[in-house]
Design an enzyme around this catalytic site. Structure first.
Site, PDB file in Angstrom:
ATOM      1  N   ASP A 165       0.828  -1.207   0.000  1.00 34.19           N
ATOM      2  CA  ASP A 165       0.000   0.000   0.000  1.00 34.19           C
ATOM      3  C   ASP A 165       0.866   1.262   0.000  1.00 34.19           C
ATOM      4  OD1 ASP A 165      -2.457   1.341  -0.032  1.00 34.19           O
ATOM      5  OD2 ASP A 165      -3.305   0.075   1.536  1.00 34.19           O
ATOM      6  N   ASP A 222      -9.812   3.550  -3.468  1.00 33.77           N
ATOM      7  CA  ASP A 222     -10.576   2.391  -3.012  1.00 33.77           C
ATOM      8  C   ASP A 222     -11.992   2.383  -3.590  1.00 33.77           C
ATOM      9  OD1 ASP A 222      -8.390   1.715  -1.548  1.00 33.77           O
ATOM     10  OD2 ASP A 222      -9.345   1.891   0.410  1.00 33.77           O
TER      11      ASP A 222
END
Length: 531
Positions: A165, A222
């Protein structure tokens, strides 16, 4: 030689030696990403969309998902990776500097969990961030500055997939951070799929430098479980087709199919578009709670085959007009996949042609609807009435032989029927508008060189929402009853219905007879495909 002279000469020689020793000053060359992995987009599971960091994310859940992959046949259709996301670790490293699994969530440890997943013939994935901490506010330790230690630990646990990430990155250049972990993974000697989760935020964009660095890279933020979010991710990702290919994929984020925020129609669109775009297919719903409808979408092998096609081409957009979008995907065997996608809130007819897909020149084409499984032939037109937020996906294959067209206006029309030309898009000089009555019919005289089955495609339009079924007869014998001629969305929207009919050598009579008081659809032609 005096001692001072000797020392001066020694010092000079030593200095020269240092200048002639590049290994001491040249950094280790970076390793290119040639790991041979993800030759087709990864398929599997990640818990984040269904659990985030809630307590139900634990060892029992992940083992249960692995069990379901086997028992429900997901493994059999290509799903392999069972991946865990953020919140698996304790907030601090141990005295040796290693990440530590949370003993409440994972009492057996990560290696034991990976071993369990492997025992099912599956692969195991893990998560961390290319920053000082991961994305969760609890502040779990990230990999920045610990790349080799963490890579070695993951390899020792049997990790097969790393999602890396982008949180708490301290402003360090993205390429530097992601290349550091790429090289660390390579040095472990273990094959680990490398997923860059940078979100497409930095300049230059990750897709312009991602191919030699990762196996896949996030192109969006996201996803959320709603239509607006999902279709927004599709729009952002669909323009990046040139960057995708075997071993390096655009990733518009994980699947929401089955999480409950969209309709079944919208989830079919979601799954269809991800497959057309050669995106990773990572299930994001808790499969322990999934019903037959969810499994039916996730296990559609015809759609999965598009995603996993070995040519590795991401679909391109042929046309996009007012939310009506046509996607075209070139397949390894020369076929095309075409997705007719309706982003609007009302049904619409969407069309294209074989020529527009780059597969023109054949006398006929076979269209297989990959959701309904119905097949039909066409001479080049490809269209469908598509529901709101729906997507129709066809696999388009070139036919062989020849097609002979028999116009409806040249046939025999029963009493009350007329030859009209007031709705555009028909073939020939007009079409038959049959009487609104049971028994209203159209028939054609057609020739067959020899006895046997012939594929016959009937061109028609039905501007109503009601089916207009007919019985099909050959030489006076009914061979198919109640054949559906469904609504096409408008009287100017033409489609086809195909049937294989056994004809006799010589001249044959084919008749379509309405079975309801609405009469038949408007009939344009009958195409006979031979050879």
């Amino acid at each position: 030689m005096s001692a001072s002279t000797f020392l001066r000469r020694f010092a000079a020689i030593a200095a020269a030696a240092l200048l002639l020793t590049p290994v001491l000053t040249v950094p280790e060359p970076a390793l290119a990403l040639e790991n041979g992995l993800a030759r087709t987009p990864p398929m599997g599971f990640n818990n984040w969309n269904s659990t985030h960091c809630r307590a139900e994310f634990d060892e029992a859940m992940i083992k249960g998902i692995a069990d379901i992959f086997v028992s429900q046949g997901l493994k059999d259709v290509g799903y392999r990776y069972v991946n865990i996301d953020d919140c698996w670790a304790l907030p601090t490293r141990n005295a040796q500097g290693d990440l530590q699994p949370d003993p409440k969530r994972f009492p057996s440890g990560i290696k034991a969990l990976a071993d369990y997943v492997h025992s099912k013939g599956l692969k195991f994935g893990i998560y961390t961030s290319a920053g000082t901490k991961t994305c969760n506010t609890a502040g779990f330790p990230g990999g920045l500055g610990h790349e080799q230690r963490d890579a070695n630990l993951f390899a020792s646990w049997g990790v097969d997939y790393l999602k890396y990430d982008n949180c708490n990155n301290q402003g360090v250049d993205a390429q530097k951070r992601y290349k550091a972990m790429r090289d660390a993974l390579a040095r472990t000697g273990r094959p680990i799929v490398y997923s860059i989760c940078e979100w497409g935020r930095s300049e230059p964009k990750v897709w312009t430098w991602g191919e030699p660095v990762g196996n896949l890279w996030r192109t969006t933020g996201d996803i959320s479980d709603n239509w607006t979010s999902m279709i927004g991710k599709a729009k952002a990702n669909r323009v990046l087709a040139k960057y995708a290919g075997p071993g390096h994929w655009n990733d518009p984020d994980m699947l929401e199919v089955g999480n409950g925020g969209m309709t079944a129609t919208e989830y079919r669109t979601h799954f269809s578009l991800w497959a057309m775009m050669a995106a990773p297919l990572l299930i994001g719903s808790d499969l322990r709670k999934a019903g037959a409808e969810t499994f039916g979408i996730l296990k559609n092998t015809d759609i999965i085959a598009l995603d996993q096609d070995p040519l590795g081409k991401q679909a391109t957009v042929v046309s996009s007009d007012g939310g009506l979008v046509v996607y075209n995907k070139v397949l390894a065997n020369g076929d095309r996949a075409v997705a007719l996608s309706n982003e609007n809130t009302s049904a619409a007819t969407i069309g294209t042609t074989a020529a527009a897909l780059g597969i023109g020149g054949a006398p006929s084409y076979l269209l297989k609807d990959l959701w309904s499984k119905a097949t039909r032939t066409t001479t080049g037109k490809i269209s469908a009435s598509v529901p709101a937020h729906g997507t129709v996906v066809y696999r388009v294959s070139k036919g062989s032989g020849s097609v002979t067209r028999h116009e409806a206006e040249a046939g025999t029309v029963s009493a009350g029927g007329t030859i009209d030309s007031n709705h555009a898009g028909f073939s020939g000089t007009g079409f038959v508008n049959g009487a609104n009555a049971v028994g209203s019919h159209v028939e054609w005289k057609v020739d067959a060189a020899s006895a046997g089955p012939v594929r016959v495609s009937f061109g028609y339009a039905n501007g109503t929402t009601s089916n207009r079924p007919v019985d099909v007869s050959v030489n006076g014998t009914v061979v198919a009853t109640g054949v559906a001629f469904a609504g096409t969305g408008a009287w100017t929207a033409w489609s086809t219905v195909s049937r294989s009919l056994d004809l006799a050598a010589g001249t044959n009579t084919i008749r379509l007879t309405a079975t309801t008081p609405d009469g038949p659809a408007n009939l344009d032609y009958a195409d006979l495909a031979t050879g």
